[in-house]
Enzyme design. Structure first.
Site, PDB file in Angstrom:
ATOM      1  N   ASP A 122       0.842  -1.193   0.000  1.00  0.00           N
ATOM      2  CA  ASP A 122       0.000   0.000   0.000  1.00  0.00           C
ATOM      3  C   ASP A 122       0.881   1.249   0.000  1.00  0.00           C
ATOM      4  OD1 ASP A 122      -2.628   1.128  -0.001  1.00  0.00           O
ATOM      5  OD2 ASP A 122      -2.257   1.796   2.049  1.00  0.00           O
ATOM      6  N   HIS A 129      -4.068  14.074   0.909  1.00  0.00           N
ATOM      7  CA  HIS A 129      -4.190  13.138   2.034  1.00  0.00           C
ATOM      8  C   HIS A 129      -2.960  13.213   2.929  1.00  0.00           C
ATOM      9  CE1 HIS A 129      -4.983   9.458   4.283  1.00  0.00           C
ATOM     10  NE2 HIS A 129      -3.797   8.997   3.917  1.00  0.00           N
ATOM     11  N   ARG A 138       1.586  15.378  13.004  1.00  0.00           N
ATOM     12  CA  ARG A 138       2.907  15.960  13.304  1.00  0.00           C
ATOM     13  C   ARG A 138       2.928  17.489  13.242  1.00  0.00           C
ATOM     14  NH1 ARG A 138       3.758  11.496  10.217  1.00  0.00           N
ATOM     15  NH2 ARG A 138       3.582  12.735   8.330  1.00  0.00           N
ATOM     16  N   GLU A 195     -10.055   3.922   3.903  1.00  0.00           N
ATOM     17  CA  GLU A 195      -9.253   4.739   2.992  1.00  0.00           C
ATOM     18  C   GLU A 195      -9.743   4.434   1.577  1.00  0.00           C
ATOM     19  OE1 GLU A 195      -5.037   4.333   3.817  1.00  0.00           O
ATOM     20  OE2 GLU A 195      -5.218   5.811   5.429  1.00  0.00           O
ATOM     21  N   GLU A 197      -9.257   4.132  -2.058  1.00  0.00           N
ATOM     22  CA  GLU A 197      -8.090   3.945  -2.912  1.00  0.00           C
ATOM     23  C   GLU A 197      -8.499   3.182  -4.175  1.00  0.00           C
ATOM     24  OE1 GLU A 197      -4.560   2.448  -1.023  1.00  0.00           O
ATOM     25  OE2 GLU A 197      -5.102   3.241   0.947  1.00  0.00           O
ATOM     26  N   ASP A 229      -8.753   0.437   2.114  1.00  0.00           N
ATOM     27  CA  ASP A 229      -7.696   0.102   3.067  1.00  0.00           C
ATOM     28  C   ASP A 229      -8.210   0.443   4.471  1.00  0.00           C
ATOM     29  OD1 ASP A 229      -5.266  -0.363   4.341  1.00  0.00           O
ATOM     30  OD2 ASP A 229      -4.462   1.611   3.823  1.00  0.00           O
ATOM     31  N   ARG A 233      -7.343   3.793  13.402  1.00  0.00           N
ATOM     32  CA  ARG A 233      -6.530   4.998  13.633  1.00  0.00           C
ATOM     33  C   ARG A 233      -5.902   5.053  15.014  1.00  0.00           C
ATOM     34  NH1 ARG A 233      -5.532   6.025   8.528  1.00  0.00           N
ATOM     35  NH2 ARG A 233      -7.390   6.558   7.339  1.00  0.00           N
ATOM     36  N   GLN A 236      -3.050   2.663  14.921  1.00  0.00           N
ATOM     37  CA  GLN A 236      -2.024   3.229  14.036  1.00  0.00           C
ATOM     38  C   GLN A 236      -1.202   4.310  14.748  1.00  0.00           C
ATOM     39  OE1 GLN A 236      -3.708   4.841  10.433  1.00  0.00           O
ATOM     40  NE2 GLN A 236      -1.731   5.295   9.498  1.00  0.00           N
ATOM     41  N   TYR A 240       2.838   3.336  14.769  1.00  0.00           N
ATOM     42  CA  TYR A 240       3.376   3.573  13.430  1.00  0.00           C
ATOM     43  C   TYR A 240       4.815   4.044  13.360  1.00  0.00           C
ATOM     44  CZ  TYR A 240       3.183   8.713  13.025  1.00  0.00           C
ATOM     45  OH  TYR A 240       3.422  10.048  13.148  1.00  0.00           O
ATOM     46  N   LYS A 249      -3.567  -1.847   9.858  1.00  0.00           N
ATOM     47  CA  LYS A 249      -3.982  -2.073   8.479  1.00  0.00           C
ATOM     48  C   LYS A 249      -4.098  -3.554   8.149  1.00  0.00           C
ATOM     49  CE  LYS A 249      -3.109   2.329   7.177  1.00  0.00           C
ATOM     50  NZ  LYS A 249      -3.988   3.203   6.414  1.00  0.00           N
ATOM     51  N   THR A 253      -8.509  -5.640   4.033  1.00  0.00           N
ATOM     52  CA  THR A 253      -8.530  -4.744   2.875  1.00  0.00           C
ATOM     53  C   THR A 253      -9.621  -5.284   1.952  1.00  0.00           C
ATOM     54  OG1 THR A 253      -6.127  -4.450   3.045  1.00  0.00           O
ATOM     55  CG2 THR A 253      -7.157  -3.790   0.971  1.00  0.00           C
ATOM     56  N   THR A 345      -4.607   6.769  -0.310  1.00  0.00           N
ATOM     57  CA  THR A 345      -5.904   7.419  -0.181  1.00  0.00           C
ATOM     58  C   THR A 345      -6.036   8.579  -1.154  1.00  0.00           C
ATOM     59  OG1 THR A 345      -5.798   6.893   2.153  1.00  0.00           O
ATOM     60  CG2 THR A 345      -7.506   8.449   1.478  1.00  0.00           C
ATOM     61  N   GLU A 359      -9.834  12.406   7.869  1.00  0.00           N
ATOM     62  CA  GLU A 359      -9.743  13.741   7.269  1.00  0.00           C
ATOM     63  C   GLU A 359     -11.091  14.456   7.277  1.00  0.00           C
ATOM     64  OE1 GLU A 359      -7.116  13.478   3.481  1.00  0.00           O
ATOM     65  OE2 GLU A 359      -7.779  11.460   3.977  1.00  0.00           O
TER      66      GLU A 359
HETATM   67 MN    MN Z   1      -3.796   3.231   2.599  1.00  0.00          MN
END
Ligand code: MN
Length: 415
Positions: A122, A129, A138, A195, A197, A229, A233, A236, A240, A249, A253, A345, A359
């Site tokens: 992925d 995104h 961040r 997500e 995609e 996907d 969250r 994640q 991550y 993830k 899928t 995404t 988002e």
């Molecule tokens: Mn993805």
């Protein structure tokens, strides 16, 4: 290109997702036939390729449709792909002999995984995104990592949990840590997301140690599906760094059931946006390798009507699947027939164009209101999420079939 006419009446409409221009490939099962088989969608019917090959109407030199997956046909290579499509156009065109015995109504079948997923990777190739998520995780100064404009960032995902549209998805359990908690805890995901995609299906291979050009990479792509996907969250956010998503993830899928071929999408090719920094030569596109495909996300609470929560277009991506594939092989990584690449995404610049709830709700702070009056930040048990995609031609359209999944409650963790 305008609508091509077929003797299958339902294919001759500006509204059908499956006119003769499309001819997407899938695998279906009927009540009457215990053996799942390969077929091609035409209007509201499926043309049975296993039967057509068995009776000599289609001959690619070797039998490839007596198996319930498209990998053997992909393995024959681009010349055979072109020959198959040409033969199908010949057999299904208006004026050809009608072959009703080879048709099965789509309403009477169960669609299965169209191919055996060998490996799944992925990517994170949509700039809107990446900016949105980076800003939330961040801060705006560090939103886009320093490598982002130079390589399509990806991670190796799981092929074992790629499932076809309609498969229920069990809410994952996982380890999370609230910002104000001293220690992490384990339990059902509280911030379950999608997500939006596309998935590129790889129909060619490169040997280990032998990279490919972007043009060769484009030639290796067999077709495209819609891809969700699913993303946890809260899991994640805790896991991550530094190696990227893992359990957030790995649990599921979903893909749409019909492989829309590169040939069908040819009239819709479009270039990636202009480069903000020049790419190194091994990643430069020799021609347009994205596609103009309208995408939408709908959400339906259990037993209630679906609401559209986002609309965007695949042409918003910064990198094409061909660039992603060329990057993937650039180290000498071997790519194989049956590999699946998630494009990342797809989000546009507008709020209504965001391809994830993370988002759309800005980290869960701005709930979306559904047509039913209910609000959502993330996905609740019983909710169904549906992705849809359409390329719009002159008097016809190329559809993908929907990519749907319903969330079931988390399972108790074994003691
Ligand atoms: Mn993805």
């Amino acid at each position: 290109m305008t609508l091509l006419k077929s003797w299958v009446a339902s294919a001759n409409s500006a509204e059908t997702p499956f006119p003769l221009n499309n001819l997407p490939y899938g695998v279906f099962a009927t009540d009457a036939e215990t053996m799942p088989r390969c077929g091609v969608a035409i209007g509201d019917m499926i043309f049975d390729l296993c039967k057509a090959e068995g009776e000599g109407l289609i001959d690619l030199g070797v039998a490839v449709f007596d198996v319930p997956y498209w990998n053997d046909a992909m393995d024959l290579g681009p010349e055979a792909w072109v020959a198959l499509r040409a033969r199908l156009v010949e057999l299904l065109s208006e004026g050809a002999e009608a072959l009703p015995d080879y048709l099965v109504a789509q309403a009477d079948v169960t669609m299965l995984m169209p191919f055996k997923v060998v490996e799944f990777t992925d990517f994170y190739a949509g700039k809107h995104h990446a900016m949105n998520v980076g800003t939330m995780f961040r801060g705006p100064e560090n939103a886009l990592p320093p490598n982002w404009l130079h390589i399509p960032i990806g991670y190796n995902g799981r092929a074992s949990t790629v499932v076809v549209s309609g498969t229920d998805i069990v809410r994952p359990n996982g380890q999370t840590k609230a910002p104000d908690a001293e220690v992490p805890s384990f339990g059902p995901c509280k911030r379950l997301d999608i997500e939006l995609e596309m998935g590129a299906i790889i129909g060619g291979a490169n040997a280990m140690g032998e990279p490919v050009t972007v043009q060769q990479a484009d030639d290796m792509i067999f077709g495209y599906v819609l891809l969700n996907d699913w993303s946890a969250r809260d899991i994640q956010a805790w896991e991550y760094q530094p190696l990227g998503p893992f359990q957030a993830k790995a649990f599921a899928t979903s893909i749409s059931p019909w492989i829309v071929t590169k040939e069908a999408l040819e009239p819709f090719r479009i270039s990636t946006p202009s480069r903000e920094k020049p790419l190194l030569s091994h990643l430069v596109e020799p021609g347009p390798m994205l596609y103009d495909i309208d995408l939408a996300v709908t959400m339906a609470p259990k037993g209630k009507a679906a609401s559209t929560i986002a609309r965007t277009n695949y042409s918003q991506m910064y990198y094409s699947a061909a660039q992603q594939l060329a990057h993937h092989a650039s180290s000498g990584c071997a790519m194989n027939v049956g590999d699946l690449i998630g494009t990342g995404t797809v989000s546009g610049s507008e709020k209504s164009e965001r391809g994830s709830l993370l988002e759309l709700t800005w980290g869960g702070n701005e709930p979306v209101t559904l047509d039913t009056g209910e609000t959502r930040t993330f996905i609740e048990d019983g909710d169904t999420m549906i992705l849809e995609g359409t390329a719009k031609g002159d008097g016809y359209q190329i559809g993908f079939g929907s990519c749907a999944g319903t969330i079931c409650p988390a399972k108790p963790f074994p003691k």
